[in-house]
Design an enzyme around this catalytic site. Structure first.
Site, PDB file in Angstrom:
ATOM      1  N   CYS A   1      -0.329   3.964   2.048  1.00  0.00           N
ATOM      2  CA  CYS A   1      -0.066   3.723   3.687  1.00  0.00           C
ATOM      3  C   CYS A   1       1.213   4.097   4.014  1.00  0.00           C
ATOM      4  O   CYS A   1       1.568   4.697   5.219  1.00  0.00           O
ATOM      5  CB  CYS A   1      -0.502   2.306   4.074  1.00  0.00           C
ATOM      6  SG  CYS A   1      -2.139   1.732   3.387  1.00  0.00           S
ATOM      7  N   ASP A   2       2.229   3.604   3.356  1.00  0.00           N
ATOM      8  CA  ASP A   2       3.766   3.599   3.766  1.00  0.00           C
ATOM      9  C   ASP A   2       4.650   4.332   2.902  1.00  0.00           C
ATOM     10  O   ASP A   2       5.676   4.440   3.342  1.00  0.00           O
ATOM     11  CB  ASP A   2       4.178   2.130   3.715  1.00  0.00           C
ATOM     12  CG  ASP A   2       3.160   1.185   4.262  1.00  0.00           C
ATOM     13  OD1 ASP A   2       2.800   1.636   5.723  1.00  0.00           O
ATOM     14  OD2 ASP A   2       2.969  -0.037   4.237  1.00  0.00           O
TER      15      ASP A   2
ATOM     16  N   CYS B   1       0.838  -1.274  -0.015  1.00  0.00           N
ATOM     17  CA  CYS B   1      -0.086   0.174   0.007  1.00  0.00           C
ATOM     18  C   CYS B   1       1.055   1.299  -0.083  1.00  0.00           C
ATOM     19  O   CYS B   1       1.277   1.533   1.059  1.00  0.00           O
ATOM     20  CB  CYS B   1      -0.989  -0.077   1.043  1.00  0.00           C
ATOM     21  SG  CYS B   1      -2.106   1.555   1.344  1.00  0.00           S
TER      22      CYS B   1
END
Length: 298
Positions: A135-136, A132
């Protein structure tokens, strides 16, 4: 006879449990994993959940579960094998042989990321290997990363990372991308994205963190992060023939989580939606529980 049986104890399922219990409903959450909290437990760090930046994924999942438990939510560690609708209520068949009855079901079993299935991937998951980018990606600011895939998600991830990272490799096993033509052109125009087509990842290297990618043609790319964007698989086998699914296997449902089957609601990554994040899963759970409550009151 339960008011709501929730299948899955990730952010969507636990959010639904919180809203259901606050509405005074009799709730049971069924999860096949021991004290499971969904995919969030696999995230080394979550930095985009509102109000709690930089929290470890496992810790955030525990907070969600603790919240539901403190409201008196009942949990059952079992695997659901079948759902049947009968006389206006639902039967939930379990692997152990028991059959439970409920007025409504909220299905929140989620979706799983497809893996590359190459050496080093599992070992370095959460330590440079991610599924992701939104996300990261922020953890790799100013570094070199690689995105693996050829669809819209891979293209979008490469563009997103190009605004954060010094350099991004976009690696695709075919010679043409499957994504939107306009997005492909944007990727080609980005100065810090290097496109590698007809290329396959052979190994992800690194001791404590990702250090490099090895390609099948012998090339070694020094990278700090690897983002696999080769698709997701919704966990919807139980709903085949029960509710309408889209062409990719996701449950056809809008923001309220209402499915084609009366009394069956869905929440989280399992439904048709554009953004699959912890915060949207939690919102889905709240919506599904609210709709389930209205259905029961009617």
């Amino acid at each position: 006879m339960k008011d709501i049986i929730i299948i899955g104890s990730g952010p969507a399922g636990l959010s639904a449990a919180v809203y259901g219990r606050r509405a005074g409903l009799d709730i049971l959450v069924i999860e096949k994993e021991y004290c499971g909290t969904g995919q969030i437990a696999e995230s080394g760090q979550v930095d985009n959940y509102l109000g709690i930046p930089g929290i470890e994924g496992y810790s955030l999942g525990e907070k969600f579960r603790e919240h539901a438990e403190n409201l008196g939510t009942a949990f059952l560690e079992e695997e659901v094998t079948k759902l049947e609708q009968s006389d206006g209520y639902w039967k939930v068949l379990l692997a152990g042989g028991d059959v439970l009855e409920t007025k409504t079901v909220i299905y929140a079993a989620g979706a799983s990321h497809r893996h590359l299935n190459v050496p080093g991937e599992d070992k370095l998951s959460g330590r440079g290997v991610s599924y992701c980018a939104t996300c990261d990606g922020a953890f790799f600011q100013g570094k070199t990363t690689a995105v693996i895939g050829g669809g819209d998600t891979a293209l979008d991830d490469a563009l997103y990372l190009s605004q954060i990272c010094e350099k991004v490799y976009l690696i695709h096993r075919r010679d043409e991308f499957r994504g939107n033509a306009g997005t492909v052109q944007k990727v080609k125009d980005a100065e810090n994205i290097e496109i590698l087509t007809n290329a396959r990842v052979q190994e992800i290297q690194g001791e404590q963190r990702v250090e490099a990618l090895m390609l099948e043609d012998g090339r070694r790319l020094e990278v700090s992060g690897v983002f696999a964007a080769v698709g997701m698989e919704p966990v919807t086998g139980l709903l085949q023939g029960v509710a309408e699914l889209d062409e990719y296997g996701y449950v056809a449902a809008g923001e309220q989580g209402i499915t084609s089957a009366q009394g069956l609601f869905v929440a989280g990554d399992v439904r048709t939606k554009a953004l699959r994040q912890v915060i949207t899963a939690a919102a889905d759970g709240a919506n599904a529980a609210t709709e389930a409550e209205r259905y029961i009151r009617r």
